[in-house]
Write an enzyme that holds these catalytic residues in place. Structure first.
Site, PDB file in Angstrom:
ATOM      1  N   ASP A  75       5.626  -3.893  -7.616  1.00 58.82           N
ATOM      2  CA  ASP A  75       6.426  -2.790  -7.082  1.00 58.82           C
ATOM      3  C   ASP A  75       6.775  -3.091  -5.636  1.00 58.82           C
ATOM      4  OD1 ASP A  75       4.349  -1.049  -5.287  1.00 58.82           O
ATOM      5  OD2 ASP A  75       3.338  -1.706  -7.121  1.00 58.82           O
ATOM      6  N   ASP A 164       6.130   9.073  -7.873  1.00 55.09           N
ATOM      7  CA  ASP A 164       4.990   8.640  -7.067  1.00 55.09           C
ATOM      8  C   ASP A 164       4.326   9.869  -6.444  1.00 55.09           C
ATOM      9  OD1 ASP A 164       3.244   7.583  -5.196  1.00 55.09           O
ATOM     10  OD2 ASP A 164       4.647   6.113  -4.409  1.00 55.09           O
ATOM     11  N   GLU A 166       0.949  10.952  -4.576  1.00 48.72           N
ATOM     12  CA  GLU A 166      -0.250  10.459  -3.908  1.00 48.72           C
ATOM     13  C   GLU A 166      -0.437  11.193  -2.585  1.00 48.72           C
ATOM     14  OE1 GLU A 166       0.214   6.505  -1.921  1.00 48.72           O
ATOM     15  OE2 GLU A 166       1.974   6.349  -3.256  1.00 48.72           O
TER      16      GLU A 166
END
Length: 295
Positions: A75, A164, A166
């Protein structure tokens, strides 16, 4: 050691200061993802794993052994700038995710080189969105993502978009959301993404963040593939609702080079997953990882 002094005739001090500053910036490479006061990172500079690395860190365990049953990936974000895709392909990397967007204002200036470049060498590729639930709603961020590279096409080479989720690199770990508020935000994003593309988005997260910020909510495991982040020799215990992972980010090199990942299946399985022919998470087992027994 004496440092040589450069003399420029006929130049003013502001010119010299600016010239030396530019020289130092050039020699030091890409700027760090922080503001000029050394505080929080600049909005838009986050990358996949920035919060995981800061909170969970490296386990100190050796990386997992290669498995023929799993397929290597990477990534990347703007920090990698122009990526040498042919070299990655030759080294055995067969799929890639590129950061496309963040919030509702940021787009990756290197997206075309990274997203198209990985495709051009033969990789299966996808795009990810770095969520900032404190700046805009989930549906609005899903729209921004789809409009700026996060869409999906049934060509056996394009992976579903990844969300994503986080630790917040800019402030409060959970972006000021309650656990139920965070679940609602994620649901809004996922529902809008599916309505726009016809695919369920992948959820990238770390188990500890999921517990802290969603209360270990189990409701997405039946529909959304899991991309687990854990920098260790095993994927460890998974968040509630998932009994296996679809992808695993097993090392983080920070912003300088791409992070390493594995798809929990063969290269043929990866292409089937890209088309939507393969089941999402439940048909994939997680060798060496724990399972989630919480409800």
């Amino acid at each position: 050691m004496r440092i040589p002094i450069l003399r420029f005739r006929g130049r003013s001090r502001p010119f010299l200061t600016g010239a030396l500053t530019c020289l130092l910036l050039f020699l030091s490479g890409p700027p760090a993802a922080s503001d000029t006061t050394g505080g929080a990172p600049v909005r838009g500079s986050a990358y996949m794993g920035i919060g995981v690395l800061a909170h969970d860190g490296e386990s100190g365990e050796p990386p997992p052994d290669p498995r023929a049953s799993q397929t290597e990936g990477v990534d990347v974000s703007s920090h990698q700038r122009d990526v040498d895709w042919p070299s990655l392909w030759k080294s055995g990397t067969k799929w890639a995710y590129t950061k496309a967007t963040e919030g509702t204002s940021y787009t990756n200036p290197y997206f075309a080189q990274q997203y198209d470049g990985s495709f051009d060498v033969g990789m299966v590729r996808g795009a990810y969105h770095f969520a900032t639930p404190d700046t805009a709603g989930g549906a609005a961020q899903a729209d921004w993502f789809v409009q700026h590279g996060g869409g999906w096409s049934n060509d056996a080479r394009t992976l579903p978009g990844a969300l994503d989720m986080e630790w917040n690199p800019y402030g409060d770990s959970c972006y000021g959301k309650s656990k139920s508020g965070m679940v609602s935000w994620i649901r809004d994003f996922l529902e809008r993404y599916r309505s726009r593309t016809g695919r369920n988005a992948v959820i990238y997260t770390a188990t500890n963040w999921w517990i802290e910020c969603t209360g270990d909510y189990a409701g997405f495991g039946a529909t959304n593939p899991l991309w687990i982040a854990r920098y260790a020799s095993t994927a460890g215990t998974l968040p509630a609702g998932w009994t296996s992972y679809t992808m695993w980010q097993y090392t983080s090199s920070g912003p300088t080079v791409g992070d390493h990942d594995r798809f929990n299946g063969s290269q043929d399985g990866l292409r089937k997953f890209a088309t939507g022919d393969a089941p999402d998470a439940k048909a994939l087992r997680a060798p060496g990882s724990g399972t989630a027994s919480r409800s």
